[in-house]
Scaffold this active site. Sequence first.
Site, PDB file in Angstrom:
ATOM      1  N   SER A 219       0.857  -1.166   0.029  1.00 15.79           N
ATOM      2  CA  SER A 219      -0.036  -0.057  -0.002  1.00 15.79           C
ATOM      3  C   SER A 219       1.118   1.177  -0.148  1.00 15.79           C
ATOM      4  O   SER A 219       1.863   1.306  -0.875  1.00 15.79           O
ATOM      5  CB  SER A 219      -0.924   0.038   1.122  1.00 15.79           C
ATOM      6  OG  SER A 219      -1.999   0.875   1.136  1.00 15.79           O
ATOM      7  N   ASP A 314      -8.451  -3.140  -7.015  1.00 12.67           N
ATOM      8  CA  ASP A 314      -7.816  -2.936  -5.518  1.00 12.67           C
ATOM      9  C   ASP A 314      -8.802  -2.415  -4.699  1.00 12.67           C
ATOM     10  O   ASP A 314      -9.526  -1.417  -4.975  1.00 12.67           O
ATOM     11  CB  ASP A 314      -6.752  -2.028  -5.655  1.00 12.67           C
ATOM     12  CG  ASP A 314      -5.900  -1.820  -4.663  1.00 12.67           C
ATOM     13  OD1 ASP A 314      -4.806  -2.138  -4.089  1.00 12.67           O
ATOM     14  OD2 ASP A 314      -6.517  -1.071  -3.522  1.00 12.67           O
ATOM     15  N   HIS A 381      -6.777  -6.177  -1.158  1.00  9.01           N
ATOM     16  CA  HIS A 381      -5.798  -4.796  -0.983  1.00  9.01           C
ATOM     17  C   HIS A 381      -4.195  -5.557  -1.125  1.00  9.01           C
ATOM     18  O   HIS A 381      -3.892  -5.659  -2.289  1.00  9.01           O
ATOM     19  CB  HIS A 381      -6.006  -4.052  -0.165  1.00  9.01           C
ATOM     20  CG  HIS A 381      -5.287  -2.726  -0.245  1.00  9.01           C
ATOM     21  ND1 HIS A 381      -4.894  -1.967  -1.256  1.00  9.01           N
ATOM     22  CD2 HIS A 381      -4.651  -1.845   0.808  1.00  9.01           C
ATOM     23  CE1 HIS A 381      -4.005  -1.119  -1.169  1.00  9.01           C
ATOM     24  NE2 HIS A 381      -3.986  -0.799   0.364  1.00  9.01           N
TER      25      HIS A 381
END
Length: 441
Positions: A219, A314, A381
């Site tokens: 991330s 995502d 994610h």
Amino acid sequence: MPPSSPPSSASAPASHHLRLWWRRRGRAGAAGATFAVALLAAALLLTLSYYASAPLASDSSAAGGRSPALVGLTLVRRAQEKGALCLDGSVPGYHLRRGFGSGSESWLIHLEGGGWCRNLKSCASRQRSILGSSRYMERQVEFTGILSNDKSQNPDFYNWNKVKIRYCDGASFSGNVKDELQNGTRFFFRGQRIWEAVMNELVFKGLRNAKQAFLTGCSAGGLATYIHCDAFHALLPKDSRVKCLADGGFFLDVEDISGKRTMQSFYSDVVRLQHLGEQFSHCNSNLEPGQCFFPREVVKHIVTPVFILNPAYDAWQVQHALAPEASDPQHSWLDCRLDIAKCSSEQLEILQGFRKELHDAISEVKQKRDWGFYINSCFVHCQSLNSLTWHSPTSPRVNNKSIAEAVGDWFFDRREVKEIDCEYPCNPTCHNLVFTRPFKI
Ligand SMILES: *[C@@H]1O[C@H](CO)[C@@H](O)[C@H](O)[C@H]1NC(C)=O
Ligand SMILES: *[C@@H]1O[C@H](CO)[C@@H](O)[C@H](O)[C@H]1NC(C)=O
């Protein structure tokens, strides 16, 4: 105003309770077994460190016959004099576990993620959380997925030296603002110095002699991986094998469902707040300030081999870049942004457009021969830190390869890895997330 999350969630209280459900889809796309996981850990979901404390992750370690290994927090030495400090002025930290056997001269570094703060208000609330202060960080964390020392969970990297660097600067380890006073309050925008101080310490702890080294991150930490990949390479011996893996870090400069560039204005605020324009040599007058922070720009200048691991849908980006709450006053995306199975056919079409934008952006790096990618069509994610998604009998597969197998094949040059999955809902192996509330920013 934050791009999308409800005002109450912008401050990301660490005690926040969250529930999410993993759902494995059956072969026909019907709902398969549904696992309910109540997570009491910090709702700072971008870090995905919460997977480590989730019952499922523990179960899978238990199944491997090992008790989960906890790794202690090391605070950086002489951080104060180096000015390498978290948002609140506290000393930053990392977790280091030594490698063993044939892995003792190999190093895997993981940069933690956790979104960004765009203004003094949101940075102030971070100062009172694990994402802005080591005073709140757990003293021990579990190492799972790519950080696991269990060969069955992590076949290629299990015995390497491993480091998880905690994220507490709010701008992907990139800021270097000298002035501590911002409008009369103390804020430390020092991510770049944190990166340098930790690397300096690791060099002395053995990184300088590494035969192989792998910089990874998820991330906001995935974005940091793109940003620091070449600098990492430069620290290592000339004849060592050095590569980078960015997981869930390919944030796109897309128009959202109302035609606004939500992500670009968000990034523009971050870049201005932490003076990142001065940090990045690629950030010049031809680029909008916000554009400097997008991977699409950052990757143009990277020379070290990088692996891009990203889901085509995502979940963080669907919730905050594509269909942010502020752009959906009618709440018509409310269900879809929490559960991809609840998207209407019109919404799915928009998601397919988003997938195409990711593919287009990635195709620019396709000619980089030593790069790799794995873009699966899952609604998730980060996927490298959780043993279920990284490598397990039920992990997501593309061309029958788990993510760990694909990344290992690429790292060790066993084959070229450029995997692009078919369109949702074609892949029955995905672990699509189901949320009761969106990710935090
Ligand atoms: C500081 O305060 C002034 C006046 O209230 C405001 O205009 C400015 O935007 C603030 N700066 C930041 C970085 O928030
Ligand atoms: C997929 O991989 C598994 C183990 O990695 C193997 O046992 C299986 O035969 C493979 N299936 C196909 C269809 O190739």
